[in-house]
Scaffold this motif. Structure first.
Motif, PDB file in Angstrom:
ATOM      1  N   ALA B  41       0.857  -1.187   0.000  1.00 26.02           N
ATOM      2  CA  ALA B  41       0.000   0.000   0.000  1.00 26.02           C
ATOM      3  C   ALA B  41       0.889   1.232   0.000  1.00 26.02           C
ATOM      4  CB  ALA B  41      -0.891  -0.003   1.230  1.00 26.02           C
ATOM      5  N   CYS B  42       0.527   2.236  -0.806  1.00 27.30           N
ATOM      6  CA  CYS B  42       1.365   3.429  -0.937  1.00 27.30           C
ATOM      7  C   CYS B  42       0.661   4.663  -0.388  1.00 27.30           C
ATOM      8  CB  CYS B  42       1.726   3.670  -2.400  1.00 27.30           C
ATOM      9  SG  CYS B  42       2.690   2.320  -3.088  1.00 27.30           S
ATOM     10  N   LEU B  43       1.475   5.580   0.130  1.00 28.28           N
ATOM     11  CA  LEU B  43       0.937   6.754   0.824  1.00 28.28           C
ATOM     12  C   LEU B  43       1.478   8.041   0.232  1.00 28.28           C
ATOM     13  CD1 LEU B  43       1.723   5.491   4.445  1.00 28.28           C
ATOM     14  CD2 LEU B  43      -0.350   5.052   3.114  1.00 28.28           C
ATOM     15  N   GLN B  44       0.668   9.061   0.242  1.00 32.93           N
ATOM     16  CA  GLN B  44       1.108  10.416  -0.089  1.00 32.93           C
ATOM     17  C   GLN B  44       0.359  11.359   0.868  1.00 32.93           C
ATOM     18  OE1 GLN B  44      -0.553  13.115  -2.634  1.00 32.93           O
ATOM     19  NE2 GLN B  44       1.031  14.375  -1.706  1.00 32.93           N
ATOM     20  N   GLN B  45       1.052  11.984   1.810  1.00 34.99           N
ATOM     21  CA  GLN B  45       2.498  12.055   2.024  1.00 34.99           C
ATOM     22  C   GLN B  45       3.067  10.703   2.449  1.00 34.99           C
ATOM     23  OE1 GLN B  45       4.152  15.144   1.783  1.00 34.99           O
ATOM     24  NE2 GLN B  45       2.241  15.982   1.085  1.00 34.99           N
ATOM     25  N   GLY B  46       4.394  10.585   2.307  1.00 28.51           N
ATOM     26  CA  GLY B  46       5.075   9.396   2.760  1.00 28.51           C
ATOM     27  C   GLY B  46       4.976   9.237   4.262  1.00 28.51           C
ATOM     28  N   LYS B  47       5.285   8.020   4.728  1.00 30.75           N
ATOM     29  CA  LYS B  47       5.094   7.698   6.136  1.00 30.75           C
ATOM     30  C   LYS B  47       5.880   8.635   7.056  1.00 30.75           C
ATOM     31  CE  LYS B  47       6.298   3.712   8.158  1.00 30.75           C
ATOM     32  NZ  LYS B  47       6.388   2.271   8.386  1.00 30.75           N
ATOM     33  N   ARG B  48       7.101   8.939   6.662  1.00 28.46           N
ATOM     34  CA  ARG B  48       7.930   9.820   7.505  1.00 28.46           C
ATOM     35  C   ARG B  48       7.325  11.213   7.623  1.00 28.46           C
ATOM     36  NH1 ARG B  48      13.667  10.324   8.753  1.00 28.46           N
ATOM     37  NH2 ARG B  48      13.917  12.445   9.497  1.00 28.46           N
ATOM     38  N   ASP B  49       6.538  11.605   6.619  1.00 29.42           N
ATOM     39  CA  ASP B  49       5.945  12.949   6.622  1.00 29.42           C
ATOM     40  C   ASP B  49       4.524  12.940   7.188  1.00 29.42           C
ATOM     41  OD1 ASP B  49       8.246  14.071   5.468  1.00 29.42           O
ATOM     42  OD2 ASP B  49       7.631  13.339   3.511  1.00 29.42           O
ATOM     43  N   GLY B  50       4.183  11.889   7.898  1.00 36.20           N
ATOM     44  CA  GLY B  50       2.891  11.846   8.573  1.00 36.20           C
ATOM     45  C   GLY B  50       1.828  11.047   7.844  1.00 36.20           C
ATOM     46  N   GLY B  51       2.172  10.466   6.706  1.00 38.91           N
ATOM     47  CA  GLY B  51       1.187   9.685   5.952  1.00 38.91           C
ATOM     48  C   GLY B  51       0.788   8.426   6.699  1.00 38.91           C
ATOM     49  N   SER B  52      -0.521   8.109   6.671  1.00 39.53           N
ATOM     50  CA  SER B  52      -0.998   6.879   7.303  1.00 39.53           C
ATOM     51  C   SER B  52      -1.946   6.168   6.349  1.00 39.53           C
ATOM     52  CB  SER B  52      -1.737   7.199   8.603  1.00 39.53           C
ATOM     53  OG  SER B  52      -2.938   7.890   8.296  1.00 39.53           O
ATOM     54  N   PHE B  53      -2.134   4.886   6.576  1.00 39.86           N
ATOM     55  CA  PHE B  53      -2.982   4.095   5.686  1.00 39.86           C
ATOM     56  C   PHE B  53      -4.414   4.627   5.680  1.00 39.86           C
ATOM     57  CE2 PHE B  53      -5.727   0.441   4.723  1.00 39.86           C
ATOM     58  CZ  PHE B  53      -5.249   0.147   3.458  1.00 39.86           C
ATOM     59  N   SER B  54      -4.888   5.092   6.834  1.00 39.10           N
ATOM     60  CA  SER B  54      -6.289   5.524   6.916  1.00 39.10           C
ATOM     61  C   SER B  54      -6.540   6.830   6.168  1.00 39.10           C
ATOM     62  CB  SER B  54      -6.702   5.671   8.386  1.00 39.10           C
ATOM     63  OG  SER B  54      -5.838   6.586   9.017  1.00 39.10           O
ATOM     64  N   GLY B  55      -5.539   7.722   6.124  1.00 36.78           N
ATOM     65  CA  GLY B  55      -5.824   9.022   5.520  1.00 36.78           C
ATOM     66  C   GLY B  55      -5.081   9.328   4.245  1.00 36.78           C
ATOM     67  N   ASN B  56      -4.054   8.532   3.897  1.00 36.45           N
ATOM     68  CA  ASN B  56      -3.183   8.921   2.783  1.00 36.45           C
ATOM     69  C   ASN B  56      -2.982   7.828   1.745  1.00 36.45           C
ATOM     70  OD1 ASN B  56      -2.230  10.272   5.490  1.00 36.45           O
ATOM     71  ND2 ASN B  56      -1.739  11.701   3.872  1.00 36.45           N
ATOM     72  N   PHE B  57      -3.828   6.798   1.773  1.00 35.65           N
ATOM     73  CA  PHE B  57      -3.679   5.700   0.805  1.00 35.65           C
ATOM     74  C   PHE B  57      -3.983   6.203  -0.602  1.00 35.65           C
ATOM     75  CE2 PHE B  57      -5.700   2.358  -1.730  1.00 35.65           C
ATOM     76  CZ  PHE B  57      -4.670   1.437  -1.777  1.00 35.65           C
ATOM     77  N   VAL B  58      -3.071   5.983  -1.538  1.00 35.06           N
ATOM     78  CA  VAL B  58      -3.302   6.447  -2.913  1.00 35.06           C
ATOM     79  C   VAL B  58      -3.182   5.341  -3.956  1.00 35.06           C
ATOM     80  CG1 VAL B  58      -2.740   8.893  -2.641  1.00 35.06           C
ATOM     81  CG2 VAL B  58      -0.896   7.247  -2.979  1.00 35.06           C
TER      82      VAL B  58
END
Lengths: 89, 320
Positions: B41-58
């Motif tokens: 699963a990929c995130l934007q923002q990235g995980k280090r920048d606060g991305g989480s599966f619940s709010g940033n899944f792209v």
């Protein structure tokens, strides 16, 4: 700029790349750059983490002045890492 | 593009540029294997920048792991959950026009990345073999482009762009002295994708305001506003009052339209507000009329007894 021959590439991969501190090379010859000026001499570029005087490193890690008949040019490039953000830690 | 992404297992890298899968035409984001991995699963923002599966899944990654023996690419696709999740332009650079498979020494290049933003450099080698420290081991990759240093950790995945906006490479490694890139043709070939071309630059509108003198009820021509930054249009705003005079407590209606200055198409605005000294300020309201038309009711607290100005202000989603 000439592409190195297969046996020259094999030699660099098998011998030069095994030396401590060597991180890469160019498979094409380049003109030597001396004191910021291009000199009309074809060289094989060897990339190293840190340049050091031959007497400061182990004899087996010293890079020969000529590799398979081509003058070598040792270029310092630092420690090369994959650049994800873990590298900021 | 040019912004932070990661998979759920990694930290953060950069979204490089948009590509299309040859098999089905699916739009994907190009980045590195060590940024997106494979089947994650990929995130934007990235995980280090606060991305989480619940709010940033792209979307989900489809990558080619870099084997211990190396190879010539470090690349992965972010297969988008929806095409609407991305903008086609690279931040601060624009939309790539095509690819350049012929890098040359001394060529001026640039990139836009998550950590160092827009940077410029120069190609120093077009046929390099380099050993890269991946944290879990050293991998030696070949057929690489080297440039002067133009990146830091987090810029991995950035597209290397020439002076004509063509993609030359995919940034993946570096040091204090150099930056290392895979050749774009090796990357596209390995992933069986092509650069997504023919994409449209999104149009951005600047906020705009006009003043309606009370004594004049017609929509009026205003002096031209200062030129906005390139790539941002100043929309056309017309507004007028519905009557020549008002009594205290009477409803006053400001009506008008907000349109594109070139096409005259109506615009969706995030908010519009009218205000005047001594009057109730209208609440911000959105405009969704397809012709860009709006009307703002205001209550006159007292009958206007002198000439006065009404200001109509409009802002847009994503205003710079």
């Amino acid at each position: 700029m000439t592409h190195l021959a297969d046996d020259q590439i094999t030699f660099i991969n098998d011998v030069i790349m095994k030396k401590s501190g060597v991180v890469g090379f160019s498979v094409v010859t380049q003109k030597r750059v001396k004191a910021g000026k291009v000199v009309d001499v074809d060289v094989v570029r060897i990339y190293v983490k840190r340049k050091a005087k031959p007497d400061a490193i182990k004899p087996e890690d010293v890079i020969d002045a000529t590799i398979m008949g081509i003058p070598s040019d040792v270029v310092e490039v630092g420690e090369i890492v994959a650049q994800n953000s873990a590298r900021l830690d | 593009m040019g912004v932070s992404i990661s998979s759920v297992q990694t930290t953060a890298g950069t979204a490089g540029c948009l590509v299309k899968r040859k098999s089905d035409g699916k739009l994907c984001v190009l980045s590195n294997w060590h940024v997106l991995k494979d089947q994650e699963a990929c995130l934007q923002q990235g995980k280090r920048d606060g991305g989480s599966f619940s709010g940033n899944f792209v979307g989900t990654s489809q990558g080619i792991p870099v084997p211990p023996s190396g190879g010539n690419v470090d690349c992965s696709l972010l297969v988008l959950d929806s095409d609407a999740l991305v903008r086609p332009d690279i931040l601060e650079l624009g939309i790539p026009k095509g690819i350049n498979t012929n890098p040359t020494q001394g060529m001026k290049v640039k990139k836009s990345g998550r950590t160092t933003g827009l940077t410029e450099g120069e190609i120093t080698d077009t046929h390099a073999v380099i050993s890269v420290d991946y944290g879990d081991g050293i991998r030696t990759l070949e057929d690489l482009i080297l440039t002067t240093a133009m990146s830091q950790g987090g810029d991995s995945g950035s597209a290397l762009i020439d002076e004509n906006m063509n993609v030359l490479g995919l940034l993946f490694a570096g040091s204090d002295a150099i930056t290392v890139h895979c050749k774009i043709q090796n990357v596209l070939s390995a992933l069986q994708v092509e650069l997504a071309t023919g994409l449209q630059e999104p149009v951005w509108y600047s906020p705009v305001a006009i003043v309606i003198p009370y004594s004049i009820s017609a929509g009026l021509a205003m002096p031209p506003p200062p030129a906005p930054p390139s790539g941002i249009k100043t929309p056309q705003l017309k507004a007028s009052l519905d009557k020549q005079s008002y009594k205290a407590g009477e409803k006053m209606l400001i009506s008008g339209a907000i349109t594109d200055p070139d096409t005259q198409a109506g615009l969706d605005a995030r908010g519009i507000q009218a205000r005047s000294a001594g009057f109730s300020t209208s609440p911000w309201q959105s405009i969704s009329d397809k012709d860009g038309k709006f009307s703002i009711p205001m209550i006159t607290l007292k009958a206007p007894d002198q000439d006065m100005d009404f200001t109509v202000e409009i802002s847009f989603a994503g205003d710079p």
